[in-house]
Write a protein that holds these residues in place. Structure first.
Motif, PDB file in Angstrom:
ATOM      1  N   THR A 182       0.831  -1.209   0.000  1.00  0.00           N
ATOM      2  CA  THR A 182       0.000   0.000   0.000  1.00  0.00           C
ATOM      3  C   THR A 182       0.864   1.256   0.000  1.00  0.00           C
ATOM      4  OG1 THR A 182      -1.735  -1.158   1.228  1.00  0.00           O
ATOM      5  CG2 THR A 182      -1.820   1.249   1.219  1.00  0.00           C
ATOM      6  N   MET A 183       1.899   1.264   0.844  1.00  0.00           N
ATOM      7  CA  MET A 183       2.784   2.424   0.912  1.00  0.00           C
ATOM      8  C   MET A 183       3.509   2.654  -0.404  1.00  0.00           C
ATOM      9  SD  MET A 183       4.506   2.650   4.700  1.00  0.00           S
ATOM     10  CE  MET A 183       4.941   0.943   4.858  1.00  0.00           C
ATOM     11  N   LEU A 184       4.007   1.577  -1.008  1.00  0.00           N
ATOM     12  CA  LEU A 184       4.728   1.725  -2.276  1.00  0.00           C
ATOM     13  C   LEU A 184       3.816   2.235  -3.381  1.00  0.00           C
ATOM     14  CD1 LEU A 184       6.941  -1.506  -2.251  1.00  0.00           C
ATOM     15  CD2 LEU A 184       7.678   0.849  -1.840  1.00  0.00           C
ATOM     16  N   PHE A 185       2.568   1.765  -3.384  1.00  0.00           N
ATOM     17  CA  PHE A 185       1.605   2.200  -4.403  1.00  0.00           C
ATOM     18  C   PHE A 185       1.361   3.706  -4.297  1.00  0.00           C
ATOM     19  CE2 PHE A 185      -2.821   3.178  -5.548  1.00  0.00           C
ATOM     20  CZ  PHE A 185      -2.803   2.811  -6.888  1.00  0.00           C
ATOM     21  N   ILE A 186       1.165   4.185  -3.081  1.00  0.00           N
ATOM     22  CA  ILE A 186       0.905   5.622  -2.885  1.00  0.00           C
ATOM     23  C   ILE A 186       2.164   6.439  -3.146  1.00  0.00           C
ATOM     24  CG2 ILE A 186       0.240   7.371  -1.183  1.00  0.00           C
ATOM     25  CD1 ILE A 186      -1.592   5.313   0.089  1.00  0.00           C
ATOM     26  N   LEU A 299       6.321   0.335  11.672  1.00  0.00           N
ATOM     27  CA  LEU A 299       5.648   0.507  10.384  1.00  0.00           C
ATOM     28  C   LEU A 299       5.021   1.892  10.280  1.00  0.00           C
ATOM     29  CD1 LEU A 299       3.876  -2.929   9.740  1.00  0.00           C
ATOM     30  CD2 LEU A 299       5.692  -1.885   8.381  1.00  0.00           C
ATOM     31  N   TRP A 300       4.493   2.381  11.382  1.00  0.00           N
ATOM     32  CA  TRP A 300       3.945   3.740  11.385  1.00  0.00           C
ATOM     33  C   TRP A 300       5.047   4.760  11.110  1.00  0.00           C
ATOM     34  CZ3 TRP A 300      -0.720   5.791  11.153  1.00  0.00           C
ATOM     35  CH2 TRP A 300      -0.866   7.144  11.445  1.00  0.00           C
ATOM     36  N   GLU A 301       6.204   4.537  11.751  1.00  0.00           N
ATOM     37  CA  GLU A 301       7.351   5.413  11.488  1.00  0.00           C
ATOM     38  C   GLU A 301       7.836   5.242  10.056  1.00  0.00           C
ATOM     39  OE1 GLU A 301      10.349   4.567  14.354  1.00  0.00           O
ATOM     40  OE2 GLU A 301       9.120   5.169  16.069  1.00  0.00           O
ATOM     41  N   LEU A 302       7.705   4.010   9.537  1.00  0.00           N
ATOM     42  CA  LEU A 302       8.162   3.734   8.169  1.00  0.00           C
ATOM     43  C   LEU A 302       7.416   4.595   7.162  1.00  0.00           C
ATOM     44  CD1 LEU A 302       9.875   1.990   6.241  1.00  0.00           C
ATOM     45  CD2 LEU A 302       7.943   0.402   6.141  1.00  0.00           C
ATOM     46  N   SER A 303       6.139   4.820   7.429  1.00  0.00           N
ATOM     47  CA  SER A 303       5.347   5.664   6.526  1.00  0.00           C
ATOM     48  C   SER A 303       5.987   7.038   6.391  1.00  0.00           C
ATOM     49  CB  SER A 303       3.920   5.777   7.054  1.00  0.00           C
ATOM     50  OG  SER A 303       3.192   6.726   6.313  1.00  0.00           O
ATOM     51  N   GLY A 304       6.248   7.658   7.538  1.00  0.00           N
ATOM     52  CA  GLY A 304       6.898   8.971   7.504  1.00  0.00           C
ATOM     53  C   GLY A 304       8.310   8.900   6.963  1.00  0.00           C
ATOM     54  N   ALA A 305       9.015   7.777   7.309  1.00  0.00           N
ATOM     55  CA  ALA A 305      10.394   7.618   6.836  1.00  0.00           C
ATOM     56  C   ALA A 305      10.443   7.495   5.322  1.00  0.00           C
ATOM     57  CB  ALA A 305      11.030   6.400   7.490  1.00  0.00           C
ATOM     58  N   MET A 306       9.499   6.750   4.754  1.00  0.00           N
ATOM     59  CA  MET A 306       9.478   6.591   3.302  1.00  0.00           C
ATOM     60  C   MET A 306       9.138   7.909   2.612  1.00  0.00           C
ATOM     61  SD  MET A 306       7.801   2.808   2.686  1.00  0.00           S
ATOM     62  CE  MET A 306       8.307   2.715   0.970  1.00  0.00           C
ATOM     63  N   VAL A 307       8.257   8.688   3.240  1.00  0.00           N
ATOM     64  CA  VAL A 307       7.938  10.016   2.691  1.00  0.00           C
ATOM     65  C   VAL A 307       9.188  10.888   2.704  1.00  0.00           C
ATOM     66  CG1 VAL A 307       6.642  12.144   3.068  1.00  0.00           C
ATOM     67  CG2 VAL A 307       5.494   9.932   3.276  1.00  0.00           C
ATOM     68  N   ARG A 308       9.905  10.879   3.844  1.00  0.00           N
ATOM     69  CA  ARG A 308      11.127  11.687   3.949  1.00  0.00           C
ATOM     70  C   ARG A 308      12.214  11.158   3.012  1.00  0.00           C
ATOM     71  NH1 ARG A 308      10.089  10.882   9.307  1.00  0.00           N
ATOM     72  NH2 ARG A 308      11.988   9.652   9.569  1.00  0.00           N
ATOM     73  N   PHE A 309      12.267   9.822   2.882  1.00  0.00           N
ATOM     74  CA  PHE A 309      13.262   9.230   1.990  1.00  0.00           C
ATOM     75  C   PHE A 309      13.013   9.634   0.539  1.00  0.00           C
ATOM     76  CE2 PHE A 309      14.789   5.703  -0.689  1.00  0.00           C
ATOM     77  CZ  PHE A 309      16.119   5.681  -0.314  1.00  0.00           C
ATOM     78  N   MET A 310      11.758   9.553   0.117  1.00  0.00           N
ATOM     79  CA  MET A 310      11.421   9.942  -1.250  1.00  0.00           C
ATOM     80  C   MET A 310      11.645  11.440  -1.451  1.00  0.00           C
ATOM     81  SD  MET A 310      10.841   7.081  -2.457  1.00  0.00           S
ATOM     82  CE  MET A 310      10.567   7.720  -4.094  1.00  0.00           C
TER      83      MET A 310
END
Length: 587
Positions: A182-186, A299-310
């Motif tokens: 789901t995270m990768l799709f968004i 996983l909740w932190e991962l959401s924000g981390a992936m946003v910051r990473f991107m």
């Protein structure tokens, strides 16, 4: 090439310089995470099982309880020491990584030609380079301390649960996979919005720098309100792009939260059923809940981390795109040793045209003997300044060749070529540094006596000595604290100190009043002695005593000779001379 591979191409080499330190950090950090988040809860599980034991005589269990107590305490101390070692090692690694990224960025940008810098906002370039360095730091930080951490926690937890409670491990596995998909799709959609946001941010920075660097014009033309309104349009567009990117990130948080609530409900229900069947111990329930809490929070932190990473990746993209641009002026792969020491300049059938323009120089043949002083005149657009740009390799000839002392200027490095030439442009180039440092820029090992000597010859010592801090006075950005004439005299002093065999004066006295000009004519004559000099001027009085004067029109030599000879011809030069007013050439 994908965005990630492009960014990796310019990021990994900086990590590789200290790769063993990086591997040390990754290995021991992974070991620390495994102990802290996977192994430690297993000992707590055993402890809770002992506490919930039906035995009445607790003294029988005391040995096992204290053994677990000492193991857990020892692991805490070990984790504390290991964490401090990793953190301080990482600080040192990160400092080196930032330095390497900054140095690399500066080097890559500085390799580009004058044309490149003429076509880009300096403020925008600074913003892009700053974001690249910050992006490298953030990306590495997120990869190691969040992505890698979560991978260890998930892998370790699933292995333990597969052995302890297989059905729960299956639920965890489906949940984690669904969450990540789901995270990768968004994020695939969000990265496009982040790129647009970063592009607009660069435009805003460029616009800001453009206004501030031309603030005098803004004040002169009472254009403050117009600039405020124009800048507001840029920030308004930036607001729209930011909102779109942020709202998509908010949607990802919403979906992730729903998935967490769903899995907690399912896992708790399964645990209750197993407990009622007496198929799970209290310690196992605590172990599952501990792992569930760890994974859910990470996983909740991962959401924000992936946003910051991107965001970091997209921040780096603009600078990476510049890294991929091949400089239009490049040094030879096997440069020759510099042999330019006499100053014999030869333009051999030289033609030049800009990529998107008409031909500026056409079939130019010019032979400047060592020590000869040549003046170059002509109307604006005739190609006068283009000659200096070609000689300095700010641009490369389209056809023909330029040699100095028989050596093609393309066969040596640009730095070596320019070390043989002293250049004073029409617009003085000064750094926001002390006057002394500006004068010594071409010869940085000069002593104070040499600095003062050339400053006196350029008639700059008079005003410098009256300044509160003298030669240590900061001149402001682009020398704005000095008058036009003062800036030009500092630039002339710098050329004198460099003492190169070739001297180019590109309307170097244009900012001087008539009295100052007369003062430095003698200094120029002294400076030109024994040097090859090319003097470009609109003010024809400055080149009357040249050995030869070249008259250009539409990129071609239409006349040449001494001042007297050209006047006697009553041709193009004589017409220019007759149209002067106060020594200036009418455009």
């Amino acid at each position: 090439m994908s965005l990630f591979s492009k960014v990796f191409k310019y990021t990994w080499p900086h990590i590789k310089k200290n790769q063993w330190v990086f591997y040390f950090i990754v290995f021991f950090y992974g070991f620390r995470v495994l102990i802290d988040f996977v192994i430690m809860p297993m000992f707590f599980k055993q402890l809770i099982d002992l506490f919930s034991s039906p035995l009445i005589d607790r003294s029988v269990l005391s040995g096992q309880v204290f053994r677990l107590f000492f193991i857990i305490s020892g692991l805490h101390i070990f984790i504390f020491c290991l964490a401090r070692l990793i953190k301080f090692t990482y600080f040192k690694f990160l400092a080196k990584l930032n330095r390497d990224a900054r140095d690399f960025t500066f080097k890559k940008i500085s390799n580009h030609s004058y044309t490149f810098f003429s076509n880009i906002f300096a403020g925008s370039l600074v913003t892009k380079s700053r974001r690249f360095v910050g992006g490298v730091e953030n990306a590495v930080d997120i990869l190691v301390f969040q992505f890698f951490q979560l991978t260890i926690i998930i892998a370790g937890s699933l292995v333990v649960l597969a052995y302890q409670l297989p059905v729960v491990s299956i639920i965890f596995g489906f949940w984690i996979i669904l969450n990540i998909i789901t995270m990768l799709f968004i994020l695939r959609r969000k990265i496009k919005l982040d790129i647009l946001e970063a592009e607009q941010d660069s435009k805003i920075s460029g616009r800001l720098a453009d206004v501030f660097s031309n603030i005098l014009a803004v004040k002169f033309f009472s254009a403050k309100q117009n600039e405020i309104e124009s800048f507001g349009k840029y920030t308004q567009e930036g607001e729209k792009r930011s909102v779109r990117a942020w709202f998509l990130g908010g949607k990802m948080d919403l979906i992730q939260h729903l998935l967490i609530v769903f899995v907690i409900t399912i896992v708790n229900y399964v645990l209750i059923v197993l407990w009622l069947k007496n198929e799970v111990s209290l310690g196992e329930i605590v172990l599952v809940e501990t792992y569930l809490g760890f994974i859910a929070s990470k996983l909740w932190e991962l959401s924000g981390a992936m946003v910051r990473f991107m965001k970091s990746i997209t921040d780096m993209k603009e600078m990476v795109d510049i890294f991929d641009i091949i400089p239009d002026i490049e040094d030879p792969k096997n440069p020759e040793a510099l042999r330019m020491n006499k100053g014999h300049i030869l333009f051999n059938d030289v033609s030049f045209k800009y990529a998107m323009g008409d031909e500026v120089i056409s079939g130019l043949n010019l032979d400047v003997k060592p020590g000869e002083r040549v003046g170059v005149v002509g109307h604006s657009g005739a190609g006068k300044s283009t000659i200096t740009k070609l000689l300095l390799r700010f641009n490369d000839v389209t056809e023909g060749s330029i040699t100095i002392d028989g050596q093609d200027i393309k066969n040596v490095t640009q730095d070596d070529l320019r070390s043989a030439i002293s250049y004073v442009p029409q617009e003085p180039i000064l750094f926001h540094r002390p006057i002394k440092e500006n004068i010594t820029y071409g010869k940085q090992d000069s002593n104070n006596e040499e600095i003062i000597e050339v400053a006196k010859k350029a008639h700059a010592h008079e005003f410098i000595s009256k300044l509160p801090t003298g030669y240590d006075t900061l001149v402001g950005e682009r020398g704005v604290k000095l008058s036009g004439g003062e800036r030009q005299r500092v630039a002339i002093a710098r050329a004198m100190l460099k003492d190169a065999p070739i001297l180019i004066l590109d309307e170097a006295t244009s900012s001087l009043d008539s009295i100052s000009e007369s003062y430095i004519q003698d200094a120029f004559n002294e400076l030109m002695t024994g040097k090859t000099a090319i003097v470009i001027a609109h003010r024809l009085s400055t080149i009357q005593k040249m050995d030869r004067i070249i008259v250009l029109d539409k990129g071609k030599i239409v006349e040449e000779g001494t001042h007297s000879e050209l006047l006697d011809k009553k041709g193009f030069y004589a017409d220019l001379w007759s149209h002067q007013t106060g020594g200036f050439l009418e455009e």
